[in-house]
Design an enzyme around this catalytic site. Structure first.
Site, PDB file in Angstrom:
ATOM      1  CG  ASP A  43      -2.145  -0.797   1.092  1.00  0.00           C
ATOM      2  OD1 ASP A  43      -2.221  -1.573   0.123  1.00  0.00           O
ATOM      3  OD2 ASP A  43      -3.043  -0.669   1.945  1.00  0.00           O
ATOM      4  CG  ASP A  44       0.203   3.905   2.131  1.00  0.00           C
ATOM      5  OD1 ASP A  44      -0.959   3.671   1.751  1.00  0.00           O
ATOM      6  OD2 ASP A  44       0.513   4.004   3.326  1.00  0.00           O
ATOM      7  CG  HIS A  98      -3.547   7.363   2.226  1.00  0.00           C
ATOM      8  ND1 HIS A  98      -3.785   7.325   3.574  1.00  0.00           N
ATOM      9  CD2 HIS A  98      -3.167   6.108   1.881  1.00  0.00           C
ATOM     10  CE1 HIS A  98      -3.535   6.096   4.021  1.00  0.00           C
ATOM     11  NE2 HIS A  98      -3.158   5.342   3.017  1.00  0.00           N
ATOM     12  CG  HIS A 188       2.050   0.016   4.289  1.00  0.00           C
ATOM     13  ND1 HIS A 188       1.640  -0.987   5.143  1.00  0.00           N
ATOM     14  CD2 HIS A 188       0.992   0.858   4.137  1.00  0.00           C
ATOM     15  CE1 HIS A 188       0.387  -0.751   5.505  1.00  0.00           C
ATOM     16  NE2 HIS A 188      -0.039   0.352   4.913  1.00  0.00           N
TER      17      HIS A 188
HETATM   18 ZN   LIG Z   1      -2.675   3.355   2.883  1.00  0.00          ZN
END
Ligand SMILES: [Zn+2]
Length: 226
Positions: A43-44, A98, A188
């Site tokens: 993620d991210d 986000h 992440h």
């Molecule tokens: Zn996130």
């Protein structure tokens, strides 16, 4: 006038079931199968330093993963998105900014999803089909909007909590103890400060491969089996 009112009532009666039938997005936490197929997700994405390091590790073990990208980060580091795609990984949406999606109107939700989609299309003529809401938080509004825009909503069953600088060994143990056939593992690539993730990947990926697991993208996990 009376006729008009009766017609309006009839029209709304006809339209009512259509509205209720609006396609809501499906939500997947995992996807059970008998082939020990699992999905590793990040993620991210992207991160100026860790994304490249993670891609090198995935390449070393010749496995595919899924990157849930934040549109405004993708705009900043387009070359990393192109590399994710070129190396056969799946690129999916983690919204534009986000955002906390449960607080947003349908219109803002649509903008968050659509802006990322447009950027990826301009960049690589690629359209994502999976969406992961930031922090895994979603309500009916997200399922409705994601469904309308043809996305499925993807969550996870194994949470490494790597973003909180969880020690590498704890991450490795969490993954090895909790992964089973069909698991979706959450990591992440963007982490503020030092990331424990690359070192953890170097430990748990070979162990899971040794235990017979096959790493596939989320779309392969869910849709190649259907
Ligand atoms: Zn996130």
């Amino acid at each position: 006038m009376r006729r008009l009112i009766i017609s309006l009532i009839l029209i709304s009666l006809i339209l009512l079931p259509l509205r209720a039938d609006e396609q809501m997005a499906d939500v997947y936490f995992s996807y059970e199968n008998e082939d020990k197929r699992i999905a590793l997700t990040f993620d991210d994405s992207p991160h100026y330093k860790y994304t490249a390091e993670i891609l090198d590790i995935l390449d070393e073990y010749n496995i595919k993963a899924t990157f849930f990208v934040v549109g405004q980060l993708a705009e900043k580091y387009p070359e990393l998105i192109l590399r994710e795609l070129a190396e056969g990984h799946e690129v999916a949406s983690h919204t534009w900014s986000h955002a906390h999606l449960t607080m947003l109107s349908d219109k803002s939700l649509e903008d968050e999803i659509y802006a990322t989609e447009e950027l990826l299309y301009e960049l690589a003529e690629y359209r994502p089909t999976l969406l992961r809401p930031p922090e895994g938080k979603y309500g009916d509004n997200l399922l409705r909007v994601a469904g309308k825009l043809d996305y499925e909503v993807i969550l996870w069953t194994v949470d490494t909590r790597d973003w909180a600088h969880t020690p590498t060994e704890t991450i490795v143990n969490t993954v090895l103890e909790n992964t089973e056939s069909g698991s979706i593992i959450l990591c992440h690539d963007f982490i503020g400060g030092e990331s424990p993730t690359p070192a953890a990947l170097r430990e748990f990926i070979p162990k899971l491969i040794e235990n017979g697991y096959e790493f596939v993208t989320v779309s392969d996990l869910i849709f190649s089996a259907e």
